[in-house]
Design an enzyme around this catalytic site. Structure first.
Site, short mmCIF file in Angstrom:
data_model
loop_
_atom_site.label_atom_id
_atom_site.label_comp_id
_atom_site.label_asym_id
_atom_site.label_seq_id
_atom_site.Cartn_x
_atom_site.Cartn_y
_atom_site.Cartn_z
N LYS A 45 9.80 5.25 -8.85
CA LYS A 45 9.80 5.50 -7.40
C LYS A 45 8.46 4.97 -6.86
O LYS A 45 7.89 5.45 -5.88
CB LYS A 45 9.94 6.99 -7.04
CG LYS A 45 11.04 7.63 -7.57
CD LYS A 45 12.32 7.05 -7.27
CE LYS A 45 12.62 7.07 -5.96
NZ LYS A 45 13.84 6.24 -5.44
N ALA A 46 8.21 3.80 -7.21
CA ALA A 46 6.73 3.43 -6.72
C ALA A 46 7.11 1.70 -5.91
O ALA A 46 6.28 1.08 -5.71
CB ALA A 46 5.93 2.84 -7.66
N TRP A 50 12.44 -2.73 -4.10
CA TRP A 50 11.85 -3.15 -3.25
C TRP A 50 11.39 -4.56 -3.64
O TRP A 50 11.71 -5.99 -3.10
CB TRP A 50 10.69 -2.75 -2.47
CG TRP A 50 10.41 -3.02 -1.37
CD1 TRP A 50 10.88 -3.91 -0.45
CD2 TRP A 50 9.20 -2.64 -0.15
NE1 TRP A 50 10.33 -4.19 0.77
CE2 TRP A 50 8.97 -3.38 0.90
CE3 TRP A 50 8.22 -1.63 -0.67
CZ2 TRP A 50 8.26 -3.30 1.92
CZ3 TRP A 50 7.36 -1.49 0.33
CH2 TRP A 50 7.11 -2.08 1.50
N HIS A 107 9.79 0.63 -16.54
CA HIS A 107 9.02 1.72 -15.96
C HIS A 107 8.13 2.05 -17.15
O HIS A 107 7.39 3.13 -17.26
CB HIS A 107 9.70 2.98 -15.65
CG HIS A 107 10.32 2.80 -14.38
ND1 HIS A 107 9.88 2.27 -13.24
CD2 HIS A 107 11.69 3.35 -13.96
CE1 HIS A 107 10.82 2.23 -12.34
NE2 HIS A 107 11.96 2.94 -12.61
N SER A 137 8.59 11.38 -3.67
CA SER A 137 9.71 10.56 -3.87
C SER A 137 10.38 10.76 -5.08
O SER A 137 11.70 10.85 -5.43
CB SER A 137 9.27 9.00 -3.85
OG SER A 137 10.31 8.07 -3.85
N TYR A 193 1.74 -0.28 -2.98
CA TYR A 193 2.79 0.00 -2.38
C TYR A 193 2.50 -0.01 -0.77
O TYR A 193 3.28 -0.44 0.17
CB TYR A 193 3.68 1.26 -2.64
CG TYR A 193 4.93 1.85 -2.12
CD1 TYR A 193 6.05 1.28 -2.55
CD2 TYR A 193 4.77 2.60 -0.95
CE1 TYR A 193 7.21 1.75 -1.71
CE2 TYR A 193 5.83 3.08 -0.17
CZ TYR A 193 6.98 2.61 -0.73
OH TYR A 193 8.20 3.07 -0.20
N VAL A 227 14.16 -7.38 3.61
CA VAL A 227 13.89 -6.37 2.71
C VAL A 227 13.08 -5.22 3.40
O VAL A 227 12.53 -4.30 2.87
CB VAL A 227 12.61 -6.84 1.69
CG1 VAL A 227 13.63 -7.84 0.77
CG2 VAL A 227 11.64 -7.12 2.09
N PHE A 229 12.64 -1.66 5.32
CA PHE A 229 13.37 -0.58 4.57
C PHE A 229 14.94 -0.21 5.13
O PHE A 229 15.65 0.01 4.47
CB PHE A 229 12.41 0.66 4.95
CG PHE A 229 12.62 1.81 4.08
CD1 PHE A 229 12.59 2.22 2.73
CD2 PHE A 229 13.72 2.82 4.63
CE1 PHE A 229 13.01 3.16 1.84
CE2 PHE A 229 14.13 3.98 4.03
CZ PHE A 229 13.63 4.16 2.64
N LYS A 256 13.07 7.50 2.78
CA LYS A 256 12.10 7.35 3.82
C LYS A 256 11.21 6.00 3.50
O LYS A 256 11.00 5.39 4.56
CB LYS A 256 11.20 8.21 4.06
CG LYS A 256 12.07 9.66 4.56
CD LYS A 256 10.94 10.76 5.17
CE LYS A 256 11.41 11.92 5.64
NZ LYS A 256 10.62 13.02 6.10
N GLY A 257 10.62 5.85 2.41
CA GLY A 257 9.69 4.65 2.11
C GLY A 257 8.54 4.61 3.22
O GLY A 257 8.27 3.63 3.73
#
Length: 293
Positions: A45-46, A50, A107, A137, A193, A227, A229, A256-257
């Site tokens: 979740k980082a 994306w 990961h 997240s 990020y 890309v 969000f 949400k990003g």
């Protein structure tokens, strides 16, 4: 799927893991990387998806645009250590990727990466996200992803994050372990990020520089806008809505990003406890994260 059938955490070589990522261990460790492979490494979740989408568009968006509309991201960029019974394993997918370069995601904390990636001198892109937003997240992800251990309530999840009782272990050890490796292995591009959110175009430029691509201004703009969000969130080939283990009734995979969403979840007491713990664990780390803009 009832909570009891969700995977359970256990200690694996000092890191909290589940059998989904350890069952195929020897095969994964024996993975044969090629010199032009690109490994995308992140704590969960980082910003993994994306960066995967950005790289896929940069490399293949021009020559085979149909990939972007017909193949989900998890087939274009396989998840190396993922092994779910009766589904193709990430390692097999990676072995059979038809693209050059092969884009592969992991990961794993740095010490779990198959050694052929280092031996072949592969380029690796690591993305780190501030711990507070990463925690929020991960919480929503654990609630909706049936291949994750049961999330439990927010307070207990918060506590487990501090203790590193998460799949793939401690956030602190993960981001710092990869940063340390970067000091001795020059082919790691370490991204934040928050920088990506702040100026996606600038970060894409740096990425291109690292991988040795020089796309035209038009291509870069196509990637940058593709890309954003909201575009990614609506894109069925990028948003994981085609994967049955993700329960979108609970939460979307891409929620949400944003930077600073943690403020909607942390109590004042939690924030104080977190900051104290953070200061202690990060006191020797040169990494500087932004928790809000």
């Amino acid at each position: 799927m009832d909570p009891s059938s969700r995977p359970k955490l256990f200690d694996f070589h000092g890191v909290s893991m589940t059998n989904i990522f350890t069952d195929n261990w020897e095969n994964i460790q024996n993975f044969q990387a090629r010199p032009d492979d690109i490994l995308i490494a992140t704590y969960p979740k980082a910003g993994t998806t994306w960066i995967s989408q950005i790289l896929d568009m940069l490399y293949f968006g021009q020559e085979s645009p149909e990939r972007l509309t017909s193949l989900p991201i998890y087939e274009r960029v396989p998840f190396l250590e993922m092994t779910i019974p009766n589904l193709v394993s990430g390692k097999d997918q990676a072995d059979n990727l038809p693209t050059t370069p092969r884009l592969i995601k992991t990961h794993f904390p740095v010490q779990f990466v198959p050694k052929s990636f280092w031996e072949q001198n592969c380029r690796i892109i690591y993305v780190a996200r501030n711990a507070k937003d990463n925690l929020v997240s991960f919480y929503h992800f654990a609630r909706m992803n049936k291949a994750q251990p049961e999330a439990g309530d927010w307070n207990s999840f918060f506590q487990r994050f501090l203790e590193g009782k998460m799949v793939f272990g401690s956030w602190y050890e993960h981001v710092n372990g990869w940063w340390k490796k970067k000091q001795t292995y020059s082919k790691i591009h370490y991204m934040l990020y928050e920088n990506m959110i702040e100026d996606t175009g600038r970060e894409i430029d740096k990425l291109c520089n690292f991988i040795g691509l020089s796309p035209s201004a038009e291509v870069k703009e196509m990637v940058r806008s593709g890309v954003q969000f909201d575009n990614m969130k609506k894109n069925k080939m990028a948003n994981y809505s085609t994967l049955p283990i993700m329960d979108f009734k609970v939460s979307p995979f891409m929620r949400k990003g944003k930077v600073g969403d943690w403020k909607n979840y942390f109590t004042v007491a939690q924030n104080e406890a977190f900051d104290e713990d953070y200061k202690r664990k990060m006191k020797d780390s040169p990494l500087q994260f932004r928790f809000e803009f």
